[in-house]
Design a protein around this motif. Structure first.
Motif, PDB file in Angstrom:
ATOM      1  N   ASP A 102      17.793  17.377  30.995  1.00  0.00           N
ATOM      2  CA  ASP A 102      16.542  17.862  30.037  1.00  0.00           C
ATOM      3  C   ASP A 102      15.946  19.374  30.750  1.00  0.00           C
ATOM      4  OD1 ASP A 102      16.761  15.676  28.889  1.00  0.00           O
ATOM      5  OD2 ASP A 102      15.312  14.383  30.032  1.00  0.00           O
ATOM      6  N   TYR A 103      16.039  19.206  32.218  1.00  0.00           N
ATOM      7  CA  TYR A 103      15.481  20.603  32.616  1.00  0.00           C
ATOM      8  C   TYR A 103      14.078  20.919  32.629  1.00  0.00           C
ATOM      9  CZ  TYR A 103      20.852  21.084  32.621  1.00  0.00           C
ATOM     10  OH  TYR A 103      22.019  20.867  32.745  1.00  0.00           O
ATOM     11  N   ALA A 104      13.453  20.094  32.118  1.00  0.00           N
ATOM     12  CA  ALA A 104      11.913  19.798  32.188  1.00  0.00           C
ATOM     13  C   ALA A 104      11.453  18.377  32.025  1.00  0.00           C
ATOM     14  CB  ALA A 104      11.373  20.663  30.796  1.00  0.00           C
ATOM     15  N   TYR A 105      10.352  18.268  32.284  1.00  0.00           N
ATOM     16  CA  TYR A 105       9.645  16.952  32.154  1.00  0.00           C
ATOM     17  C   TYR A 105       8.795  17.206  30.765  1.00  0.00           C
ATOM     18  CZ  TYR A 105       7.192  12.629  32.673  1.00  0.00           C
ATOM     19  OH  TYR A 105       6.905  11.233  32.473  1.00  0.00           O
ATOM     20  N   GLY A 106       8.805  16.355  29.883  1.00  0.00           N
ATOM     21  CA  GLY A 106       8.235  16.534  28.848  1.00  0.00           C
ATOM     22  C   GLY A 106       7.863  14.809  28.076  1.00  0.00           C
ATOM     23  N   SER A 107       7.061  15.046  26.903  1.00  0.00           N
ATOM     24  CA  SER A 107       6.736  13.925  26.191  1.00  0.00           C
ATOM     25  C   SER A 107       7.819  12.932  25.737  1.00  0.00           C
ATOM     26  CB  SER A 107       5.702  14.188  24.912  1.00  0.00           C
ATOM     27  OG  SER A 107       6.261  15.131  24.263  1.00  0.00           O
ATOM     28  N   PHE A 111      -2.060  15.690  33.491  1.00  0.00           N
ATOM     29  CA  PHE A 111      -1.677  16.738  34.120  1.00  0.00           C
ATOM     30  C   PHE A 111      -0.699  17.303  33.125  1.00  0.00           C
ATOM     31  CE2 PHE A 111      -3.307  14.624  37.754  1.00  0.00           C
ATOM     32  CZ  PHE A 111      -4.068  15.716  38.148  1.00  0.00           C
ATOM     33  N   LEU A 112       0.416  16.754  32.260  1.00  0.00           N
ATOM     34  CA  LEU A 112       1.085  17.268  31.363  1.00  0.00           C
ATOM     35  C   LEU A 112       0.309  18.296  30.563  1.00  0.00           C
ATOM     36  CD1 LEU A 112       4.195  17.657  30.829  1.00  0.00           C
ATOM     37  CD2 LEU A 112       3.892  15.811  29.272  1.00  0.00           C
ATOM     38  N   SER A 148       0.719   1.729  34.503  1.00  0.00           N
ATOM     39  CA  SER A 148      -0.296   1.975  33.450  1.00  0.00           C
ATOM     40  C   SER A 148      -1.218   3.330  33.927  1.00  0.00           C
ATOM     41  CB  SER A 148      -1.414   0.973  32.805  1.00  0.00           C
ATOM     42  OG  SER A 148      -0.434  -0.159  32.370  1.00  0.00           O
ATOM     43  N   ILE A 149      -1.675   3.318  34.934  1.00  0.00           N
ATOM     44  CA  ILE A 149      -2.463   4.474  35.697  1.00  0.00           C
ATOM     45  C   ILE A 149      -1.400   5.708  35.610  1.00  0.00           C
ATOM     46  CG2 ILE A 149      -3.735   5.340  37.371  1.00  0.00           C
ATOM     47  CD1 ILE A 149      -4.522   2.354  38.052  1.00  0.00           C
ATOM     48  N   ALA A 150      -0.195   5.585  35.911  1.00  0.00           N
ATOM     49  CA  ALA A 150       0.878   6.711  36.185  1.00  0.00           C
ATOM     50  C   ALA A 150       1.071   7.333  34.648  1.00  0.00           C
ATOM     51  CB  ALA A 150       2.165   6.220  36.777  1.00  0.00           C
ATOM     52  N   THR A 151       1.110   6.319  33.741  1.00  0.00           N
ATOM     53  CA  THR A 151       1.253   6.992  32.394  1.00  0.00           C
ATOM     54  C   THR A 151       0.172   7.953  32.015  1.00  0.00           C
ATOM     55  OG1 THR A 151       2.418   5.093  31.847  1.00  0.00           O
ATOM     56  CG2 THR A 151       1.617   6.276  30.024  1.00  0.00           C
ATOM     57  N   ALA A 152      -1.077   7.480  32.155  1.00  0.00           N
ATOM     58  CA  ALA A 152      -2.186   8.285  31.919  1.00  0.00           C
ATOM     59  C   ALA A 152      -2.357   9.639  32.836  1.00  0.00           C
ATOM     60  CB  ALA A 152      -3.630   7.327  32.047  1.00  0.00           C
ATOM     61  N   VAL A 153      -2.063   9.346  34.195  1.00  0.00           N
ATOM     62  CA  VAL A 153      -2.218  10.788  35.034  1.00  0.00           C
ATOM     63  C   VAL A 153      -1.388  11.641  34.654  1.00  0.00           C
ATOM     64  CG1 VAL A 153      -1.836  11.145  37.425  1.00  0.00           C
ATOM     65  CG2 VAL A 153      -3.101   9.331  37.054  1.00  0.00           C
ATOM     66  N   GLN A 174       6.447   4.899  39.381  1.00  0.00           N
ATOM     67  CA  GLN A 174       6.625   5.698  40.509  1.00  0.00           C
ATOM     68  C   GLN A 174       7.573   6.733  40.030  1.00  0.00           C
ATOM     69  OE1 GLN A 174       7.784   2.567  43.027  1.00  0.00           O
ATOM     70  NE2 GLN A 174       6.023   1.541  42.684  1.00  0.00           N
ATOM     71  N   TYR A 175       8.656   6.462  39.206  1.00  0.00           N
ATOM     72  CA  TYR A 175       9.686   7.497  38.940  1.00  0.00           C
ATOM     73  C   TYR A 175       9.076   8.521  37.849  1.00  0.00           C
ATOM     74  CZ  TYR A 175      11.469   6.269  34.203  1.00  0.00           C
ATOM     75  OH  TYR A 175      11.756   6.011  32.810  1.00  0.00           O
ATOM     76  N   ARG A 176       8.354   8.070  37.122  1.00  0.00           N
ATOM     77  CA  ARG A 176       7.507   8.951  36.095  1.00  0.00           C
ATOM     78  C   ARG A 176       6.586   9.915  36.645  1.00  0.00           C
ATOM     79  NH1 ARG A 176       5.534   5.638  30.918  1.00  0.00           N
ATOM     80  NH2 ARG A 176       5.617   3.991  32.401  1.00  0.00           N
ATOM     81  N   ILE A 177       5.834   9.424  37.607  1.00  0.00           N
ATOM     82  CA  ILE A 177       4.973  10.570  38.292  1.00  0.00           C
ATOM     83  C   ILE A 177       5.698  11.348  39.178  1.00  0.00           C
ATOM     84  CG2 ILE A 177       4.090   9.096  40.232  1.00  0.00           C
ATOM     85  CD1 ILE A 177       1.382   9.935  39.538  1.00  0.00           C
ATOM     86  N   ALA A 178       6.620  10.771  39.682  1.00  0.00           N
ATOM     87  CA  ALA A 178       7.703  11.518  40.597  1.00  0.00           C
ATOM     88  C   ALA A 178       8.480  12.629  39.892  1.00  0.00           C
ATOM     89  CB  ALA A 178       8.475  10.714  41.595  1.00  0.00           C
TER      90      ALA A 178
END
Length: 365
Positions: free
Chosen positions: A263-268, A157-158, A148-153, A87-91
């Protein structure tokens, strides 16, 4: 202060103290069996941290605290939300994308990103809530699968929206405009995340909702006895769904201290695993906002103090994971032991009071 209140305080402190002592003994035994310098390890971990380390402890504890509160909301309803990690990763990705687009100026852009993160986190947790109330699917199973689904989603999109830094394999969303950075708070010659203020407000709001509202009463009642709640007219299925939505909304804030303060961005390379730490801290803090805060500080302290172990003593800092795991297991057992002891003590006090009543009547005659 009455004797009974002192006894309650002593019992409340006994469980975590027993858990910490148990963790110390077990970790020491593991180090001795592995042939490591257990005295040196504890000397390093229990030494007074430097100012830089103190700043890192507060920053880590802020993130842990939000994660644990998200889990604790579910625990209060007897729901086990293991999906905070997803939840926090996709959010966080959604908030980073919204903030990076800079549709609004400065603080308004931050507010929009916060709302987006909380909304996406709530919707993702709501999937597990809907499955629970409509199909009877355990939230434990559904939230694990949704991680697991959130990680793939997010990965999909990334790749669609991300930019790549020159000369680097790291990809991330558009950097946040400087006006959308949350300024740090001066602390010990450095700065801690400004998001710590929001974390404190979340803790206060959590306590007020749970303990001072009708919704909180219904939530606690349904969590303690579903059948009794139904008999009293509480819509348990509705409470389950709303609780999962609230838990997911707070989970949506977990990664935002890192996003807006570091970080000021969401990355890998965005930090993962924060949701599972929240489960342990919520258990340790007994779902109370103050207890959770202390647990978050303890876990952050152990994490930061263990970082130099590899260099100074050739001991893997992962030994702290053993300590943290034992603390959680021990505190669950210790709380149950202390609870049973408290019940027996209360029964003895009641029996003594009942036995003393006829004697007082005889004396009065």
């Amino acid at each position: 202060m009455t004797q009974s209140r002192l006894n309650r305080i002593a019992l409340a402190l006994a469980a975590p103290v027993l858990a910490l002592l148990t963790a110390f003994i077990v970790t020491s035994l593991v180090l001795i069996l592995a042939g490591d310098d257990w005295i040196g390890v504890w000397s390093q971990i229990l030494s007074w941290p430097s100012n830089r380390t103190m700043i890192n402890i507060v920053n880590s504890a802020t993130v842990y605290y939000l994660s644990a509160v998200a889990v604790a909301i579910g625990f209060r309803m007897n729901l086990f939300n293991i999906g905070v990690d997803g939840q926090y990763r996709i959010a966080s990705f959604a908030a980073a994308w919204v903030a990076g687009e800079a549709w609004l100026p400065g603080p308004f852009n931050i507010a929009l990103a916060l709302v987006a993160g909380m909304f996406v986190g709530a919707m993702w947790a709501g999937i597990a809530g809907l499955l629970r109330v409509t199909r009877g699917v355990s939230e434990v199973i559904s939230t694990i699968m949704l991680n697991s689904i959130a990680t793939a989603v997010v990965a999909y999109f990334l790749r669609k929206v991300a930019v790549r830094e020159e000369g680097s394999n790291v990809i991330s969303t558009k950097p946040l405009p400087e006006s959308s950075h949350i300024p740090g708070i001066p602390f010990l010659g450095g700065e801690v995340y400004g998001f710590v203020v929001i974390a404190i407000l979340v803790g206060i709001g959590y306590w007020l909702v749970i303990n001072r509202t009708r919704f909180g009463f219904d939530l606690r009642a349904a969590g303690q006895s579903e059948s009794a709640a139904v008999a009293s007219g509480i819509n348990v299925k509705k409470m389950m769904l709303v609780t999962m939505l609230l838990s997911g909304a707070i989970a949506g804030l977990v990664g935002l201290p890192l996003l807006f303060g570091q970080d000021y961005a969401y990355g890998s390379t965005f930090q993962s695993g924060l949701g599972f730490a929240g489960i342990a801290i919520a258990l340790l803090g007994r779902n109370h906002p103050v207890g959770i805060a202390l647990g978050a500080l303890l876990f952050a302290f152990l994490d930061q103090q263990s970082n130099p172990l590899q260099i100074l003593l050739d001991v893997s800092p992962d030994i702290v994971k053993v300590t943290q795991g034992v603390i959680v297991l021990a505190v669950v057992i210790a709380y149950e032991v202390v609870r049973r002891y408290g019940v027996r003590m209360e029964q003895r006090n009641v029996a003594a009071a009942l036995d003393a009543a006829p004697r007082e009547k005889e004396v009065a005659r």
